[in-house]
Design a protein around this motif. Structure first.
Motif, PDB file in Angstrom:
ATOM      1  N   VAL A 110     -37.241 -27.314 -47.748  1.00 42.86           N
ATOM      2  CA  VAL A 110     -37.061 -26.459 -46.575  1.00 42.86           C
ATOM      3  C   VAL A 110     -38.239 -26.619 -45.619  1.00 42.86           C
ATOM      4  O   VAL A 110     -39.399 -26.403 -45.992  1.00 42.86           O
ATOM      5  N   ASN A 161     -32.620 -23.703 -55.631  1.00 42.74           N
ATOM      6  CA  ASN A 161     -32.040 -25.030 -55.831  1.00 42.74           C
ATOM      7  C   ASN A 161     -33.125 -26.072 -55.592  1.00 42.74           C
ATOM      8  O   ASN A 161     -33.614 -26.220 -54.470  1.00 42.74           O
ATOM      9  N   TYR A 172     -33.343 -28.716 -52.631  1.00 43.35           N
ATOM     10  CA  TYR A 172     -33.610 -28.337 -51.248  1.00 43.35           C
ATOM     11  C   TYR A 172     -35.090 -28.521 -50.926  1.00 43.35           C
ATOM     12  O   TYR A 172     -35.966 -28.086 -51.676  1.00 43.35           O
ATOM     13  N   GLU A 207     -35.907 -22.914 -52.068  1.00 46.79           N
ATOM     14  CA  GLU A 207     -36.469 -23.992 -52.887  1.00 46.79           C
ATOM     15  C   GLU A 207     -36.517 -23.599 -54.356  1.00 46.79           C
ATOM     16  O   GLU A 207     -36.392 -24.460 -55.237  1.00 46.79           O
ATOM     17  N   GLU A 224     -27.190 -19.378 -49.555  1.00 44.89           N
ATOM     18  CA  GLU A 224     -27.191 -20.592 -50.377  1.00 44.89           C
ATOM     19  C   GLU A 224     -25.778 -21.115 -50.580  1.00 44.89           C
ATOM     20  O   GLU A 224     -25.544 -22.333 -50.564  1.00 44.89           O
ATOM     21  N   LYS A 248     -33.000 -35.244 -52.405  1.00 43.79           N
ATOM     22  CA  LYS A 248     -33.408 -34.028 -51.722  1.00 43.79           C
ATOM     23  C   LYS A 248     -32.621 -33.848 -50.422  1.00 43.79           C
ATOM     24  O   LYS A 248     -32.390 -34.799 -49.681  1.00 43.79           O
ATOM     25  N   HIS A 249     -32.218 -32.601 -50.160  1.00 41.21           N
ATOM     26  CA  HIS A 249     -31.611 -32.237 -48.887  1.00 41.21           C
ATOM     27  C   HIS A 249     -32.664 -31.499 -48.070  1.00 41.21           C
ATOM     28  O   HIS A 249     -33.155 -30.448 -48.481  1.00 41.21           O
ATOM     29  N   ILE A 308     -24.834 -22.902 -47.449  1.00 44.18           N
ATOM     30  CA  ILE A 308     -25.550 -24.181 -47.392  1.00 44.18           C
ATOM     31  C   ILE A 308     -24.876 -25.208 -48.302  1.00 44.18           C
ATOM     32  O   ILE A 308     -24.628 -26.355 -47.913  1.00 44.18           O
ATOM     33  N   ARG A 309     -24.586 -24.792 -49.533  1.00 46.17           N
ATOM     34  CA  ARG A 309     -23.978 -25.711 -50.499  1.00 46.17           C
ATOM     35  C   ARG A 309     -22.622 -26.213 -50.007  1.00 46.17           C
ATOM     36  O   ARG A 309     -22.307 -27.399 -50.108  1.00 46.17           O
ATOM     37  N   ILE A 343     -33.743 -29.215 -45.154  1.00 44.39           N
ATOM     38  CA  ILE A 343     -33.142 -28.160 -44.339  1.00 44.39           C
ATOM     39  C   ILE A 343     -34.199 -27.611 -43.393  1.00 44.39           C
ATOM     40  O   ILE A 343     -35.300 -27.248 -43.822  1.00 44.39           O
TER      41      ILE A 343
END
Length: 337
Positions: free
Chosen positions: A31, A26, A29, A23, A113, A2-3, A116-117, A5
């Motif tokens: 958040v 992707n 993520y 969320e 997104e 998990k990233h 972010i990616r 953010i």
């Protein structure tokens, strides 16, 4: 993996929309949202965050102040500025103050997104490694004089730490609210880890003054002092299982190579196949690949107890027990041919 953010904006409706949309877009993520800079600072102290996205114009402390604070205290944390600020050159000002991305409101969720990616991919541009020895990996970083930001995930506790290297020197470390020597010692003592490598480092000042070898020894002492219930199994030196096999083709080939090179004047104390070294060899090969070292041909291993070893990875793994009369450099040259 998990990233996490963190998004900061005083528009609560926008925060909820962004959280739900990202969320859903992707599933990697997670958040977190904050309606003020003050609340964001509290979250930064209690949560491990991969990326910060902030508005500029907010009551009280503004986004530029938050950006400056993050650059000073969380130098590995990338910041994206999103704003409807009408003034000219606000994007240029954001980049000058340390933002790595900028997006103007209103925007499509796909645009955010994609940004972010792109940002998160940079954190793993040098590769991601699993089940490896941190001390071994860091020594190879030092030997190669590599510049990198190394993010370490403790898979047992889900803690995340960061190590900053410039030209092979460990400059600093960060773990939760600690930094410097204390953070580095704790991170290096971890066993079950995943490592992500970013091929750059935003720091210039060195805050850790001890040598890497001294730090590794201190980390191992810290690890040994932990209760066994808190220790996890990582990449360890296998217990030797001597299994001589004179008919093994790989073993016979290595023995013949040594006999020809040393003209029969030196032979190892013992030579045998031991595939229990496979996990360690795989870890070293992954590290070598991520650092562009080339193929691993042979490995020389000094041991605290017992004779030094040479490990030769092939279809099967050949182990040579050495003695003090053997020239290490010549042996490795021969085994690498």
């Amino acid at each position: 993996m998990k990233h996490r953010i963190l998004i900061v904006d005083d528009d609560q409706d926008l925060l909820l929309i962004l959280k739900e949309s990202l969320e859903s877009y992707n599933n990697s993520y997670e958040v977190l949202i904050s309606g003020s800079v003050q609340n964001a600072l509290i979250k930064l102290q209690s949560e491990s965050v991969s990326l910060l996205i902030s508005d500029l114009r907010m009551p009280g402390i503004d986004g530029f102040t938050l950006l400056t604070y993050v650059n000073q205290n969380y130098p590995d944390l990338p910041v994206i500025i999103m704003t409807g600020y009408p003034y000219k050159d606000v994007d240029r000002m954001s980049y000058e103050k340390g933002a790595i991305g900028f997006i103007s409101k209103p925007f499509k969720i796909q645009e955010l997104e994609a940004l972010i990616r792109k940002t998160l991919q940079k954190q793993t541009e040098g590769g991601t490694l699993h089940d490896i020895s941190i001390p071994l990996f860091l020594q190879m970083i030092e030997m190669e004089q590599k510049t990198a930001t190394v993010r370490v995930l403790n898979r047992a506790t889900e803690k995340r730490g960061v190590l900053f290297f410039k030209n092979g020197e460990l400059l600093d470390a960060r773990l939760d609210n600690t930094s410097g020597l204390t953070a580095a010692r704790e991170i290096i003592s971890w066993d079950d880890v995943s490592i992500s490598i970013e091929n750059s480092c935003n720091l210039n000042q060195r805050n850790i003054q001890v040598s890497l070898n001294a730090l590794i020894l201190e980390a191992m002492r810290l690890k040994d002092e932990r209760p066994k219930s808190q220790q996890t199994t990582g990449t360890e030196t296998p217990n030797l299982r001597v299994t001589p096999d004179k008919t093994n083709k790989v073993l016979t080939s290595v023995q013949a190579k040594l006999k020809n090179a040393f003209l029969g004047r030196w032979i190892p104390n013992a030579s045998y196949v031991d595939n229990s070294w496979g996990k360690m060899i795989k870890s070293i090969q992954e590290i070598s690949s991520s650092l562009n070292f080339g193929d691993l041909k042979a490995l020389y291993l000094e041991r605290k107890r017992g004779l030094p070893l040479a490990i030769v990875p092939d279809e099967e793994i050949v182990v040579l027990e050495l003695d003090s009369t053997c020239s290490r450099d010549k042996l490795l040259r021969v085994l690498s041919l």
